[in-house]
Design an enzyme around this catalytic site. Structure first.
Site, mmCIF file in Angstrom:
data_model
loop_
_atom_site.group_PDB
_atom_site.id
_atom_site.type_symbol
_atom_site.label_atom_id
_atom_site.label_comp_id
_atom_site.label_asym_id
_atom_site.label_seq_id
_atom_site.Cartn_x
_atom_site.Cartn_y
_atom_site.Cartn_z
ATOM 1 N N ARG A 1 5.329 -24.335 26.076
ATOM 2 C CA ARG A 1 4.663 -23.046 26.229
ATOM 3 C C ARG A 1 3.486 -23.128 27.210
ATOM 4 N NH1 ARG A 1 0.849 -19.572 23.834
ATOM 5 N NH2 ARG A 1 1.786 -17.510 23.694
ATOM 6 N N CYS B 1 -6.023 -19.024 18.967
ATOM 7 C CA CYS B 1 -5.999 -19.506 20.347
ATOM 8 C C CYS B 1 -7.339 -20.089 20.781
ATOM 9 C CB CYS B 1 -5.632 -18.314 21.230
ATOM 10 S SG CYS B 1 -5.628 -18.725 22.942
#
Ligand code: IMP
Length: 499
Positions: free
Chosen positions: A416, A317
């Site tokens: 998302r 991430c």
């Protein structure tokens, strides 16, 4: 004026567990890791619990039907990735659901009017040597007989022989009746030296076949996670864009638990999605991700069955770097767990929370549970195994597996990250990477579980609820983190390094 949190937000590596008294009963074999996954009222049982507190991440590189079966077999749940077509995802769910643990829906079926040639062709196509002979050739038709390799001899003029002439007819079969347990089925298999036991209903329609080898496999997995029909429990990820189309297909395919997969779940988009699902379907739905009390309460009020916690801590991430949003995973979890406990106190409704992302060492899982998580979600951890859907490659002298974020250009899962803006203006929030290949899920999971159970014994706890109640957790200084690894010694080659 902006609100300031003046305490730094913390990660798991900044904490340790302080042991409690280990009683003689505190033995890893007495520890249970059973944990709720969906909300329930005080004094009642949740509709779904996990036998181990593990879920695999809603990611292309992690959770497909193969991972779903492997993890459910060990007692956890996979959420099959939603960044694919509705049909593709529904097909994966259907495939995972059609695995019956020990009880198999017959996949090779013919009628008595077929010929030996048909039997041989079917065997060639499916690889199955047991063929059920039913009135209509379907998997659930009236059972009239069984054909196995022992029933026929192949010669030039035998190919046109009708199945009815050489099958073992129903009257001569040993069979079980619907409702029979797997261990009763196994007794019949052994008593009568069978390879396969058909199970029929009151009208002699075929329900299942039980194979000797499947039973043995089932016995090796005492924690497997099954629904009322003895299929594996399977989860699936959804988004806040195409849920009106995706959810009906997933429910029809048999998904047990859905989760809205989003990097930031504190949004009206999630509220609308939950409300749509709750008013149209009888399926469980988790939501997230959130990192504080407000986000938790908002999604609980919207009707979510569990809440996922974590922004920016995932191994692949880069959300924190790209957007500057997020919170240390431990701090987020501690605050959300306190909100969950307070909500339970006030309403008598327990809403499980899932700590998602940032688990690096096995002990981070135990810490997450001690801090109040009911289960964890992991991407990197599962991506390393044979069962993940990505390629295994050799880089230098090491084997690796591919692993990419849902917010990377490779996955292009822009739903998302959607905050209602125009498509096409997207930027990456994840990277494309490798992780060291680690072997089979079963082997790795067994080790991790043993470590967790053993630590729970150090903490004087036999259940996750006891751990949450009794754990004593200490912050550690940067210097004591150094003290925690091997230090001031010269390491020999091949010595054990961490996890
Ligand atoms: P890991 O266990 O540390 O690898 O974290 C996995 C979690 O990272 C997933 O469950 C998601 O919540 C999150 N995640 C997955 N893909 C991305 C991405 O591309 N960017 C940011 N977070 C991601």
């Amino acid at each position: 004026m902006a609100h300031y949190y003046m305490e730094p937000s913390r990660t798991f590596s900044e904490f340790l567990l302080v042991p409690n008294l280990t009683t003689k009963a505190c033995n890893p074999s007495n520890v249970t890791l059973k944990t709720p996954i969906v909300k329930f009222k005080k004094g009642e049982q949740p509709a779904y619990s996990l036998n181990i507190p593990f879920s695999s991440a809603v990611m292309q590189a992690v959770s497909d039907d193969r991972m779903a079966v492997a993890l459910a077999r060990s007692g956890g749940i996979s959420f099959i990735f939603g960044s694919q077509s509705v049909e593709g995802q529904a097909a994966m769910v259907r495939k995972a659901k059609s695995y019956k643990a020990g009880f198999v829906v017959s996949r090779s079926n013919l009628t008595p009017g077929h010929t030996l040639k048909d039997v041989l062709e079917l065997k060639e196509r499916t690889g199955h040597s047991t063929v059920a002979i039913t009135s209509d050739g379907s998997a659930n038709g009236k059972l009239l007989g069984i054909v196995t390799g022992r029933d026929y001899r192949i010669s030039r003029d035998s190919l046109s022989k009708q199945v009815s002439d050489f099958m073992t007819p129903f009257e001569k079969l040993i069979y079980g009746k619907s409702g029979i347990t797997l261990s009763e089925a196994n007794d019949l298999i052994w008593d009568h030296k069978l390879n396969c036991l058909p199970v029929v209903d009151a009208e002699n329609n075929l329900d299942y076949l039980v194979f000797r080898k499947d039973y043995d496999e089932h016995k090796e997995n005492p924690s497997e996670l099954l629904d009322a029909n003895k299929s594996y429990v399977v989860g699936a990820g959804i988004n806040t864009k195409d849920y009106e189309e995706r959810v009906p297909a997933l429910v029809a395919a048999g998904a047990d638990v859905l989760v809205i997969d989003s990097s930031d779940g504190y949004s009206e988009w999630q509220q609308s999605t939950i409300q749509f699902v709750k008013s149209n379907f009888d399926v469980k739905i988790g939501a997230g991700n959130v990192v504080d009390r407000e986000g938790f309460l908002y999604l609980v009020e919207a009707g979510a069955d569990f809440i996922k916690v974590g922004i920016g801590g995932g191994s692949i991430c880069i959300t924190r770097e790209q957007k500057g949003i997020g919170r240390g995973q431990a701090s987020a979890l501690i605050e959300v767990a306190a909100a969950r406990d307070e909500y339970f106190e006030q309403t008598g409704i327990y809403v499980p929370i899932c700590s998602d992302g940032g688990i690096v060492h096995d002990y981070h899982i135990t810490l997450a549970l001690a801090m109040g998580a009911d289960f964890v979600m992991m991407g990197r951890y599962f991506a390393r195994f044979d069962e993940s859907p990505t390629r295994k490659l050799k880089v230098g002298n090491n084997f690796v597996k591919e692993f990419w974020g849902e917010g990377s250009n490779r996955a292009r899962n822009w739903e998302r990250y959607d905050t209602g803006g125009k498509a096409g203006l997207m930027f990456e929030e994840g990277v494309d990477s490798y992780v060291p290949y680690a072997g089979s899920l079963h082997e790795n999971l067994s080790k991790t579980i043993h470590k967790i159970k053993s630590t729970m014994c150090n903490c004087g706890s036999l259940t996750i609820a006891e751990l949450q109640k009794n754990a004593r957790i200490t912050l550690v200084s940067a210097t004591s983190i150094v003290e925690g690894g091997a230090h001031d010694v010269i390491l020999k080659e091949n010595s054990i390094t961490g996890e």
